[in-house]
Motif scaffolding. Structure first.
Motif, PDB file in Angstrom:
ATOM      1  N   GLY A   8      75.589  -0.949  13.172  1.00  0.00           N
ATOM      2  CA  GLY A   8      76.344  -2.267  12.805  1.00  0.00           C
ATOM      3  C   GLY A   8      76.240  -3.158  14.141  1.00  0.00           C
ATOM      4  O   GLY A   8      76.492  -4.262  13.937  1.00  0.00           O
ATOM      5  N   ALA A   9      75.953  -2.804  15.334  1.00  0.00           N
ATOM      6  CA  ALA A   9      75.544  -3.405  16.355  1.00  0.00           C
ATOM      7  C   ALA A   9      74.634  -4.574  16.264  1.00  0.00           C
ATOM      8  O   ALA A   9      73.575  -4.077  15.775  1.00  0.00           O
ATOM      9  N   GLY A  10      74.962  -5.916  16.369  1.00  0.00           N
ATOM     10  CA  GLY A  10      74.013  -6.765  16.403  1.00  0.00           C
ATOM     11  C   GLY A  10      73.767  -7.350  14.905  1.00  0.00           C
ATOM     12  O   GLY A  10      73.222  -8.341  14.569  1.00  0.00           O
ATOM     13  N   LEU A  11      74.830  -7.014  13.817  1.00  0.00           N
ATOM     14  CA  LEU A  11      74.544  -7.455  12.613  1.00  0.00           C
ATOM     15  C   LEU A  11      74.685  -8.947  12.574  1.00  0.00           C
ATOM     16  O   LEU A  11      74.220  -9.585  11.382  1.00  0.00           O
ATOM     17  N   TRP A  12      75.607  -9.397  13.473  1.00  0.00           N
ATOM     18  CA  TRP A  12      76.077 -10.948  13.328  1.00  0.00           C
ATOM     19  C   TRP A  12      74.981 -11.708  14.221  1.00  0.00           C
ATOM     20  O   TRP A  12      75.203 -12.850  14.377  1.00  0.00           O
ATOM     21  N   ALA A  13      74.016 -11.082  15.005  1.00  0.00           N
ATOM     22  CA  ALA A  13      73.336 -11.693  15.714  1.00  0.00           C
ATOM     23  C   ALA A  13      72.242 -12.882  15.184  1.00  0.00           C
ATOM     24  O   ALA A  13      72.159 -12.597  13.870  1.00  0.00           O
ATOM     25  N   ASN A  14      72.276 -14.065  15.666  1.00  0.00           N
ATOM     26  CA  ASN A  14      71.538 -15.172  15.119  1.00  0.00           C
ATOM     27  C   ASN A  14      72.517 -15.495  14.032  1.00  0.00           C
ATOM     28  O   ASN A  14      71.651 -16.147  12.964  1.00  0.00           O
ATOM     29  N   THR A  15      73.595 -15.613  13.835  1.00  0.00           N
ATOM     30  CA  THR A  15      74.325 -16.056  12.757  1.00  0.00           C
ATOM     31  C   THR A  15      75.528 -16.917  13.391  1.00  0.00           C
ATOM     32  O   THR A  15      75.896 -16.627  14.619  1.00  0.00           O
ATOM     33  N   ASP A  16      76.367 -17.346  12.609  1.00  0.00           N
ATOM     34  CA  ASP A  16      77.448 -18.063  12.972  1.00  0.00           C
ATOM     35  C   ASP A  16      78.880 -17.181  12.579  1.00  0.00           C
ATOM     36  O   ASP A  16      80.068 -17.766  12.717  1.00  0.00           O
ATOM     37  N   ALA A  17      78.455 -16.055  12.219  1.00  0.00           N
ATOM     38  CA  ALA A  17      79.732 -15.376  11.569  1.00  0.00           C
ATOM     39  C   ALA A  17      80.725 -14.826  12.659  1.00  0.00           C
ATOM     40  O   ALA A  17      81.779 -14.979  12.382  1.00  0.00           O
ATOM     41  N   VAL A  24      81.466  13.261  14.913  1.00  0.00           N
ATOM     42  CA  VAL A  24      81.565  12.209  16.033  1.00  0.00           C
ATOM     43  C   VAL A  24      79.963  11.581  16.232  1.00  0.00           C
ATOM     44  O   VAL A  24      79.920  10.207  16.298  1.00  0.00           O
ATOM     45  N   SER A  25      79.052  12.319  15.969  1.00  0.00           N
ATOM     46  CA  SER A  25      77.545  11.859  16.147  1.00  0.00           C
ATOM     47  C   SER A  25      77.466  10.906  15.110  1.00  0.00           C
ATOM     48  O   SER A  25      76.829   9.780  15.308  1.00  0.00           O
ATOM     49  N   GLU A  26      77.866  11.147  13.720  1.00  0.00           N
ATOM     50  CA  GLU A  26      77.588  10.288  12.770  1.00  0.00           C
ATOM     51  C   GLU A  26      78.386   8.976  12.986  1.00  0.00           C
ATOM     52  O   GLU A  26      77.761   8.048  12.461  1.00  0.00           O
ATOM     53  N   ARG A  27      79.732   8.956  13.403  1.00  0.00           N
ATOM     54  CA  ARG A  27      80.172   7.947  13.750  1.00  0.00           C
ATOM     55  C   ARG A  27      79.672   6.906  14.757  1.00  0.00           C
ATOM     56  O   ARG A  27      79.530   5.659  14.716  1.00  0.00           O
ATOM     57  N   ARG A  28      79.207   7.559  15.852  1.00  0.00           N
ATOM     58  CA  ARG A  28      78.533   6.814  16.696  1.00  0.00           C
ATOM     59  C   ARG A  28      77.296   6.051  16.244  1.00  0.00           C
ATOM     60  O   ARG A  28      77.013   4.995  16.560  1.00  0.00           O
ATOM     61  N   GLU A  29      76.660   6.649  15.568  1.00  0.00           N
ATOM     62  CA  GLU A  29      75.282   6.104  14.863  1.00  0.00           C
ATOM     63  C   GLU A  29      75.710   5.225  13.904  1.00  0.00           C
ATOM     64  O   GLU A  29      75.094   4.117  13.878  1.00  0.00           O
TER      65      GLU A  29
END
Length: 72
Positions: free
Chosen positions: A43-52, A33-38
């Motif tokens: 992955g959070a924010g990977l699309w920041a500053n893109t038009d993806a 569970v901890s590994e999954r949360r990490e």
């Protein structure tokens, strides 16, 4: 007092294969569970500053339009 969960034999075998020698099943599940949360956090924010994100929304909208149409 802990909770019990039922798993089939294949699931139990797969979990046992992932479990460390000195690790309990509770330790294993907590680690997974901890590994999954990490992974999610990384992955959070990977699309920041893109038009993806906008492109994904547009693609989803187009797919929804195609559902039930006579031309597809």
């Amino acid at each position: 007092m802990g909770k019990s969960i039922r798993v089939d034999e294949d699931t139990h075998a797969a979990l046992a294969a992932l479990k460390g020698e000195d690790e309990t099943f509770d330790d294993l599940l907590s680690r997974l569970v901890s590994e999954r949360r990490e992974t999610v956090r990384e992955g959070a924010g990977l699309w920041a500053n893109t038009d993806a994100a906008e492109k994904a929304r547009q693609a989803r909208t187009e797919m929804k339009r195609g559902i039930g149409s006579d031309d597809g």
